[in-house]
Design a protein around this motif. Structure first.
Motif: not given
Ligand SMILES: [Zn+2]
Length: 220
Positions: A28-56
């Motif tokens: 809970k206290s780490l939630w502001h560090l979570m990346p932003k991402w949207k799951q679409t039942h795809s097989t797309d995978i991304t590298v997260v380089h920093k906290p709070n990254q926008s991943c699409g």
């Protein structure tokens, strides 16, 4: 809810959310560090380089950064949390029937190799998901799974087989094993019938739980 296997890895913090604790307490206290991402039942995978990254739009997240939490949100689909045994890389995958059928696990293992990683250096945990007790699909979908996967991987041999029922955690377990990951844990908790989780099939529309993992910041 925690995995014994992941608990053995130093410097890794993780938790599988439940109905009572959908955003796990220890994240809970780490939630502001979570990346932003949207799951679409795809097989797309991304590298997260920093906290709070926008991943699409992605259904898999991977990082080697400390204090950079990753999460997957589910309500019957299979959340998969992974870490390498030395605890300096982690990943989270979302495998519903679509992701499972289009082989997100295979795709992830290919991705790992591209990162210079060896699957045998990794462990994986399949979190709470709808079990073969409750996961009946149409005959057509069942047939498609039969064509895509080995027949004996559709339901764990330890569990009761019912007509047109699939065992998504076990199918993904077999994919991970086949791909070279040797240490795998399945947390056998059916989201539909144990009453401890949000379940889409049970009617919890729009309510979901988060499965989270992070490499902890260690003292220098
Ligand atoms: Zn069930």
């Amino acid at each position: 809810m925690h995995s014994k296997l992941l608990n053995q890895i130093k410097n890794i913090k993780h938790s599988f959310g439940t109905k009572d604790d959908p955003i796990p307490k220890n994240f809970k206290s780490l939630w502001h560090l979570m990346p932003k991402w949207k799951q679409t039942h795809s097989t797309d995978i991304t590298v997260v380089h920093k906290p709070n990254q926008s991943c699409g739009e992605v259904d898999g997240l991977y990082t080697s950064q400390k204090a950079t939490p990753l999460a997957i949100v589910t309500a019957d689909c299979v959340p998969i949390l992974l870490a390498n045994k030395i605890g300096d890389k982690v990943a989270a995958l979302h495998a519903g029937w679509r992701g499972t059928k289009s082989k997100i696990v295979f795709r992830f293992l290919e991705f790992l190799k591209q990162q210079g990683e060896k699957p045998q250096d990794w462990i994986a945990v399949l979190g709470p998901a709808i079990g073969p007790c409750c996961y009946e699909v149409s005959k057509d979908l069942y047939d498609e799974f039969e064509k895509t996967f080995a027949k004996n991987s559709l339901v764990s041999p330890a569990l009761t087989k019912k007509e047109n029922h699939l065992d998504l955690p076990y199918i993904n377990f077999c994919e991970l094993k086949q791909g070279g990951i040797e240490e795998i844990e399945i947390l056998r908790c059916c989201t539909r019938c144990t009453n401890s989780f949000f379940s889409y099939r049970k009617g919890d529309k729009g309510k979901r739980q988060y499965s989270c993992i992070m490499i902890e910041q260690t003292e220098q």
